[in-house]
Design an enzyme around this catalytic site. Structure first.
Site, mmCIF file in Angstrom:
data_model
loop_
_atom_site.group_PDB
_atom_site.id
_atom_site.type_symbol
_atom_site.label_atom_id
_atom_site.label_comp_id
_atom_site.label_asym_id
_atom_site.label_seq_id
_atom_site.Cartn_x
_atom_site.Cartn_y
_atom_site.Cartn_z
ATOM 1 N N GLY A 260 7.215 15.647 -27.586
ATOM 2 C CA GLY A 260 6.775 14.437 -28.262
ATOM 3 C C GLY A 260 5.930 13.525 -27.392
ATOM 4 N N HIS A 261 5.448 12.457 -27.983
ATOM 5 C CA HIS A 261 4.528 11.517 -27.354
ATOM 6 C C HIS A 261 5.095 10.950 -26.054
ATOM 7 C CE1 HIS A 261 6.876 7.883 -28.360
ATOM 8 N NE2 HIS A 261 7.202 8.547 -29.466
ATOM 9 N N ASP A 262 4.239 10.797 -25.064
ATOM 10 C CA ASP A 262 4.556 10.139 -23.792
ATOM 11 C C ASP A 262 5.611 10.865 -22.964
ATOM 12 O OD1 ASP A 262 2.841 7.685 -24.082
ATOM 13 O OD2 ASP A 262 4.097 7.449 -25.857
#
Length: 228
Positions: A154-156
């Site tokens: 997922g993001h980041d």
């Protein structure tokens, strides 16, 4: 951390010579990945396998066994190497042994995995991303990270050098995996959780809170069962 942005490795030299280090099952899966890449865009001339433990037969999946890490270091021509060793410790050990300056370690990504500049994903040298993986945006993978079949990131999220995700492992947004982390099949790290260096998260386990370095954790929620 050495990182390569997608646009820097998207175009490789056509038919560049490449060998696989690791003549076991993962090595054959990486060979399949290379064949899938070549079917979409001819890129690699795969010459064979190296391994410090010789296979039982002189060929592996129709390609020759070519020798040990010492033999590979002795090559006199530029040569790309895919390190197909599932264990983070084992993969790091192989990379330390492959010291010849003519060796390089390309990023290998299945052609159906979406990776574009707009996703802002950094991939370290030698990383391998297998079929069915989903990476969203603003992600950093360190050097020689392995994402096996069907993993999600997922993001980041940040995955440290030599992290290994086995099939269908899931890393939530803003999670961080320390160097040498190993996630077993179907293991999950939820949003924002940090996993310490060299920690093993067992198959099917779910990390709902931070885990320290150098432990093995299993269960739902994941709890430590041993330490190194």
């Amino acid at each position: 951390m050495t990182k390569l942005f997608f646009s820097e490795y998207e175009e490789a030299e056509p038919s560049a010579p490449l060998v696989i280090f690791g003549a076991g099952g993962l090595g054959r899966e990486v060979l399949l990945l290379l064949q899938q890449i070549n079917a979409t865009h001819p890129t690699w001339e795969v010459r064979g396998f190296y391994d410090d433990q010789a296979p039982a037969t002189p060929t592996v999946a129709g390609l020759p066994y070519l020798g040990t890490s010492a033999d590979l270091n002795a090559t006199t021509e530029p040569l790309a190497v895919a390190v197909a060793v599932g264990s983070p410790v084992g993969r790091a050990s192989v990379v330390r042994r492959l010291t010849a300056p003519q060796l390089s370690f390309p990023v290998l990504v299945h052609p159906h995995v979406a990776l574009g500049p707009h996703q802002r994903i950094d991939l370290g040298e030698g990383s391998i991303v297998q079929q069915g993986c989903i990476l969203t945006c603003d992600i950093i993978l360190g050097r020689f990270v392995l994402l096996n079949l069907g993993c999600t990131v997922g993001h980041d999220a940040v995955l440290g050098d030599f992290a290994s995700l086995m099939p269908h492992a899931n890393v939530g947004g803003a999670a961080q995996l320390g160097p040498g982390t190993y996630l077993g099949t179907n293991a999950t790290v939820i949003h924002g959780v940090h996993i310490g260096e060299n920690t093993i998260l067992g198959a099917g386990a779910v990390a709902v809170r931070n885990l320290p370095a150098n432990i093995t954790a299993v269960g739902v929620p994941a709890r430590a069962i041993s330490s190194k």
